[in-house]
Design a protein around this motif. Structure first.
Motif, short mmCIF file in Angstrom:
data_model
loop_
_atom_site.label_atom_id
_atom_site.label_comp_id
_atom_site.label_asym_id
_atom_site.label_seq_id
_atom_site.Cartn_x
_atom_site.Cartn_y
_atom_site.Cartn_z
N GLU A 48 36.55 24.80 44.08
CA GLU A 48 35.39 25.62 44.39
C GLU A 48 34.37 25.74 43.26
N SER A 49 34.62 25.16 42.12
CA SER A 49 33.68 25.31 41.01
C SER A 49 33.50 23.98 40.28
N SER A 50 32.47 23.93 39.46
CA SER A 50 32.20 22.70 38.73
C SER A 50 33.16 22.51 37.56
N HIS A 51 33.75 23.60 37.09
CA HIS A 51 34.77 23.52 36.04
C HIS A 51 35.95 24.39 36.46
N PRO A 52 37.14 24.04 36.05
CA PRO A 52 38.32 24.79 36.49
C PRO A 52 38.27 26.27 36.09
N MET A 53 38.55 27.14 37.03
CA MET A 53 38.63 28.57 36.76
C MET A 53 40.09 28.98 36.75
N ARG A 54 40.46 29.79 35.78
CA ARG A 54 41.84 30.27 35.66
C ARG A 54 41.86 31.76 35.96
N ILE A 55 42.83 32.16 36.77
CA ILE A 55 42.98 33.56 37.15
C ILE A 55 44.45 33.94 36.97
N GLN A 56 44.69 35.08 36.33
CA GLN A 56 46.04 35.61 36.21
C GLN A 56 46.36 36.41 37.47
N ALA A 57 47.51 36.18 38.07
CA ALA A 57 47.91 36.87 39.29
C ALA A 57 49.42 37.06 39.29
N TRP A 58 49.88 37.85 40.25
CA TRP A 58 51.31 38.04 40.48
C TRP A 58 51.68 37.29 41.75
N ARG A 59 52.79 36.54 41.72
CA ARG A 59 53.25 35.76 42.88
C ARG A 59 54.69 36.13 43.18
N CYS A 60 54.98 36.33 44.48
CA CYS A 60 56.34 36.65 44.91
C CYS A 60 57.14 35.35 44.98
N VAL A 61 58.33 35.36 44.38
CA VAL A 61 59.16 34.17 44.39
C VAL A 61 59.83 33.96 45.75
N SER A 62 59.87 35.00 46.59
CA SER A 62 60.51 34.88 47.91
C SER A 62 59.54 34.41 48.99
N CYS A 63 58.41 35.11 49.14
CA CYS A 63 57.49 34.81 50.25
C CYS A 63 56.18 34.16 49.81
N GLY A 64 55.90 34.12 48.49
CA GLY A 64 54.68 33.48 48.00
C GLY A 64 53.45 34.36 48.02
N ASN A 65 53.59 35.64 48.32
CA ASN A 65 52.46 36.57 48.33
C ASN A 65 51.79 36.58 46.96
N LEU A 66 50.45 36.48 46.94
CA LEU A 66 49.68 36.50 45.70
C LEU A 66 48.91 37.80 45.60
N VAL A 67 48.87 38.39 44.40
CA VAL A 67 48.11 39.60 44.15
C VAL A 67 47.39 39.41 42.82
N ASP A 68 46.05 39.53 42.86
CA ASP A 68 45.26 39.47 41.64
C ASP A 68 44.45 40.75 41.52
N PRO A 69 43.71 40.96 40.43
CA PRO A 69 42.98 42.22 40.26
C PRO A 69 41.98 42.51 41.38
N LEU A 70 41.32 41.49 41.93
CA LEU A 70 40.36 41.72 43.01
C LEU A 70 41.07 42.17 44.29
N ILE A 71 42.19 41.56 44.60
CA ILE A 71 42.97 41.96 45.77
C ILE A 71 43.43 43.41 45.63
N LEU A 72 43.91 43.77 44.43
CA LEU A 72 44.35 45.15 44.20
C LEU A 72 43.20 46.13 44.36
N ARG A 73 42.01 45.79 43.87
CA ARG A 73 40.84 46.65 44.01
C ARG A 73 40.48 46.87 45.48
N HIS A 74 40.48 45.79 46.26
CA HIS A 74 40.16 45.92 47.69
C HIS A 74 41.19 46.75 48.43
N ARG A 75 42.47 46.58 48.09
CA ARG A 75 43.51 47.39 48.73
C ARG A 75 43.36 48.86 48.37
N MET A 76 42.97 49.16 47.14
CA MET A 76 42.78 50.53 46.72
C MET A 76 41.62 51.17 47.49
N VAL A 77 40.54 50.43 47.69
CA VAL A 77 39.39 50.94 48.44
C VAL A 77 39.79 51.21 49.89
#
Length: 75
Positions: free
Chosen positions: A20-49
């Motif tokens: 999606e970008s002209s240069h690689p973007m790196r994002i720190q996130a949490w991933r579940c080893v069982s189901c693969g669910n991903l959670v990053d800071p933006l996802i957490l912010r939207h869930r809080m709202v």
């Protein structure tokens, strides 16, 4: 940290967006080893709202206070 979906173990992971970008973007996130669910800071912010009910203030015709007398341009 435990997964919100399956209560499995979450591990910190580094995600790289190559498509999606002209240069690689790196994002720190949490991933579940069982189901693969991903959670990053933006996802957490939207869930809080969503959990606090703040979306009703952002919706058209929501509970946001209306301006008395409408809005006027000031130069």
């Amino acid at each position: 940290m435990y997964c919100m979906r399956c209560e499995g173990m979450m591990v910190q992971d580094e995600l790289i967006d190559l498509q999606e970008s002209s240069h690689p973007m790196r994002i720190q996130a949490w991933r579940c080893v069982s189901c693969g669910n991903l959670v990053d800071p933006l996802i957490l912010r939207h869930r809080m709202v969503q959990q606090t009910g703040a979306l009703r203030f952002l919706a058209p015709g929501g509970l946001a206070p209306a301006l008395v007398g409408g809005s006027k341009a000031i130069a």
